[in-house]
Design an enzyme around this catalytic site. Sequence first.
Site, PDB file in Angstrom:
ATOM      1  N   ASN A 269     -23.424 -22.424  25.833  1.00  0.00           N
ATOM      2  CA  ASN A 269     -24.108 -23.676  25.493  1.00  0.00           C
ATOM      3  C   ASN A 269     -23.959 -24.608  26.694  1.00  0.00           C
ATOM      4  O   ASN A 269     -22.901 -25.183  26.909  1.00  0.00           O
ATOM      5  CB  ASN A 269     -23.459 -24.287  24.238  1.00  0.00           C
ATOM      6  CG  ASN A 269     -24.072 -25.623  23.868  1.00  0.00           C
ATOM      7  OD1 ASN A 269     -25.105 -26.019  24.429  1.00  0.00           O
ATOM      8  ND2 ASN A 269     -23.456 -26.322  22.941  1.00  0.00           N
ATOM      9  N   TRP A 270     -25.040 -24.741  27.463  1.00  0.00           N
ATOM     10  CA  TRP A 270     -24.969 -25.554  28.685  1.00  0.00           C
ATOM     11  C   TRP A 270     -25.068 -27.051  28.400  1.00  0.00           C
ATOM     12  O   TRP A 270     -24.896 -27.861  29.301  1.00  0.00           O
ATOM     13  CB  TRP A 270     -26.092 -25.142  29.652  1.00  0.00           C
ATOM     14  CG  TRP A 270     -25.795 -23.878  30.392  1.00  0.00           C
ATOM     15  CD1 TRP A 270     -24.684 -23.089  30.298  1.00  0.00           C
ATOM     16  CD2 TRP A 270     -26.629 -23.262  31.399  1.00  0.00           C
ATOM     17  NE1 TRP A 270     -24.785 -22.015  31.164  1.00  0.00           N
ATOM     18  CE2 TRP A 270     -25.960 -22.102  31.852  1.00  0.00           C
ATOM     19  CE3 TRP A 270     -27.876 -23.566  31.941  1.00  0.00           C
ATOM     20  CZ2 TRP A 270     -26.496 -21.257  32.829  1.00  0.00           C
ATOM     21  CZ3 TRP A 270     -28.403 -22.726  32.912  1.00  0.00           C
ATOM     22  CH2 TRP A 270     -27.720 -21.592  33.359  1.00  0.00           C
ATOM     23  N   LYS A 271     -25.412 -27.420  27.184  1.00  0.00           N
ATOM     24  CA  LYS A 271     -25.527 -28.847  26.816  1.00  0.00           C
ATOM     25  C   LYS A 271     -26.407 -29.581  27.831  1.00  0.00           C
ATOM     26  O   LYS A 271     -27.387 -29.027  28.305  1.00  0.00           O
ATOM     27  CB  LYS A 271     -24.134 -29.483  26.684  1.00  0.00           C
ATOM     28  CG  LYS A 271     -23.197 -28.662  25.804  1.00  0.00           C
ATOM     29  CD  LYS A 271     -21.934 -29.384  25.467  1.00  0.00           C
ATOM     30  CE  LYS A 271     -20.995 -28.445  24.719  1.00  0.00           C
ATOM     31  NZ  LYS A 271     -19.835 -29.089  24.159  1.00  0.00           N
TER      32      LYS A 271
ATOM     33  N   HIS B 106     -25.021 -27.781  15.607  1.00  0.00           N
ATOM     34  CA  HIS B 106     -23.874 -28.039  16.486  1.00  0.00           C
ATOM     35  C   HIS B 106     -23.278 -29.400  16.123  1.00  0.00           C
ATOM     36  O   HIS B 106     -24.012 -30.336  15.803  1.00  0.00           O
ATOM     37  CB  HIS B 106     -24.323 -28.022  17.950  1.00  0.00           C
ATOM     38  CG  HIS B 106     -23.162 -27.991  18.895  1.00  0.00           C
ATOM     39  ND1 HIS B 106     -22.431 -29.124  19.189  1.00  0.00           N
ATOM     40  CD2 HIS B 106     -22.581 -26.975  19.582  1.00  0.00           C
ATOM     41  CE1 HIS B 106     -21.451 -28.795  20.025  1.00  0.00           C
ATOM     42  NE2 HIS B 106     -21.516 -27.497  20.277  1.00  0.00           N
TER      43      HIS B 106
ATOM     44  N   GLU C 138     -16.771 -23.540  14.680  1.00  0.00           N
ATOM     45  CA  GLU C 138     -16.358 -24.413  15.769  1.00  0.00           C
ATOM     46  C   GLU C 138     -15.640 -25.639  15.206  1.00  0.00           C
ATOM     47  O   GLU C 138     -16.296 -26.619  14.815  1.00  0.00           O
ATOM     48  CB  GLU C 138     -17.577 -24.895  16.556  1.00  0.00           C
ATOM     49  CG  GLU C 138     -18.374 -23.790  17.211  1.00  0.00           C
ATOM     50  CD  GLU C 138     -19.093 -24.304  18.453  1.00  0.00           C
ATOM     51  OE1 GLU C 138     -18.833 -23.751  19.527  1.00  0.00           O
ATOM     52  OE2 GLU C 138     -19.872 -25.263  18.354  1.00  0.00           O
TER      53      GLU C 138
ATOM     54  N   GLY D 155     -14.370 -28.919  23.595  1.00  0.00           N
ATOM     55  CA  GLY D 155     -14.227 -29.689  24.831  1.00  0.00           C
ATOM     56  C   GLY D 155     -12.892 -30.383  24.996  1.00  0.00           C
ATOM     57  O   GLY D 155     -12.739 -31.237  25.868  1.00  0.00           O
TER      58      GLY D 155
ATOM     59  N   SER E 292     -13.191 -24.599  23.144  1.00  0.00           N
ATOM     60  CA  SER E 292     -12.236 -24.437  24.253  1.00  0.00           C
ATOM     61  C   SER E 292     -11.883 -22.977  24.550  1.00  0.00           C
ATOM     62  O   SER E 292     -10.746 -22.672  24.910  1.00  0.00           O
ATOM     63  CB  SER E 292     -10.970 -25.266  24.002  1.00  0.00           C
ATOM     64  OG  SER E 292     -11.312 -26.642  23.970  1.00  0.00           O
TER      65      SER E 292
ATOM     66  N   GLY F  84     -18.836 -23.548  25.619  1.00  0.00           N
ATOM     67  CA  GLY F  84     -19.452 -24.696  26.270  1.00  0.00           C
ATOM     68  C   GLY F  84     -19.001 -24.792  27.722  1.00  0.00           C
ATOM     69  O   GLY F  84     -19.534 -24.126  28.606  1.00  0.00           O
ATOM     70  N   GLY F  85     -17.977 -25.607  27.979  1.00  0.00           N
ATOM     71  CA  GLY F  85     -17.539 -25.915  29.342  1.00  0.00           C
ATOM     72  C   GLY F  85     -17.367 -24.702  30.248  1.00  0.00           C
ATOM     73  O   GLY F  85     -17.873 -24.688  31.383  1.00  0.00           O
TER      74      GLY F  85
HETATM   75  C1  PEP Z   1     -19.448 -25.975  22.240  1.00  0.00           C
HETATM   76  O1  PEP Z   1     -19.932 -27.019  22.650  1.00  0.00           O
HETATM   77  O2  PEP Z   1     -20.056 -25.304  21.404  1.00  0.00           O
HETATM   78  C2  PEP Z   1     -18.161 -25.569  22.760  1.00  0.00           C
HETATM   79  C3  PEP Z   1     -17.547 -24.596  22.162  1.00  0.00           C
HETATM   80  O3  PEP Z   1     -17.687 -26.265  23.851  1.00  0.00           O
HETATM   81  P1  PEP Z   1     -16.331 -25.955  24.661  1.00  0.00           P
HETATM   82  O4  PEP Z   1     -16.278 -24.471  24.912  1.00  0.00           O
HETATM   83  O5  PEP Z   1     -16.453 -26.745  25.917  1.00  0.00           O
HETATM   84  O6  PEP Z   1     -15.205 -26.393  23.799  1.00  0.00           O
END
Ligand code: PEP
Length: 241
Positions: free
Chosen positions: A9-11, A96, A165, A171, A203, A224-225
Amino acid sequence: MTNSFLAANWKLHGDMTWADKITQFDQIIPVSKRGNIDICICPPFPFIAALSAAAKGVNIYTGAQASDPRSSGAHTGQVNAAMVKSAGASYVIAGHSERRAMGECNTDVKSQAEAILTAGLTPILCVGESLETREEGEADNFVSEQLKACWPEPDKGTEVIIAYEPIWAIGTGKVPSSGDIAAMHKTIRDITGPNHRILYGGSVKPANAKEILALKNVNGALVGGASLDMESFAAIASAAP
Ligand code: PEP
């Protein structure tokens, strides 16, 4: 056995040059070395078509981060699942927590998931509790009710990918214990039955991916990150059993 599923997920990150990231990933882990894993990258809308074109031949799917359930109309700025499908996407994230924080409720997410299936795409349906709910001991009930409220109908048995999630893990660098992840995935499995992959998200990093992805009923991850860097994302992919 069904493949594991790893979604990025590049947001709100990137630019058009990021379409090349798909080929970078393929250089790190070529298709022939990827084993039983499906990879999906969900970029911002404007990059879906370019990424999908670059993804051809390297066996990577693309997806959108959100979609409007309506088929057409005077809804400025909105994009629906049929549109992202025509740009080459195969998956769409629905519900999300960052979208829910902007006002999307369970009823909205349910309509989105239904519209995504109607368009012939697969929803990645996100559920997860807040820290307060977990500390109150209500995480299990909350996620069960949220999942049931968002489940698309009629249920034709088509795959819906679920992403558990916990909001407080997104994050933040915080991750639930392996026992807590496994317990929640079992709760979700008991609701969905065997035919839907259940991802963990929050994370996930190269350092914790192996332990998380080995847990029972964890069929992959939503990242995500760590997905913004192809070396990290590929390291997570290689940690899948
Ligand atoms: C997300 O935004 O779905 C996510 C899991 O982000 P991160 O991996 O940065 O916690």
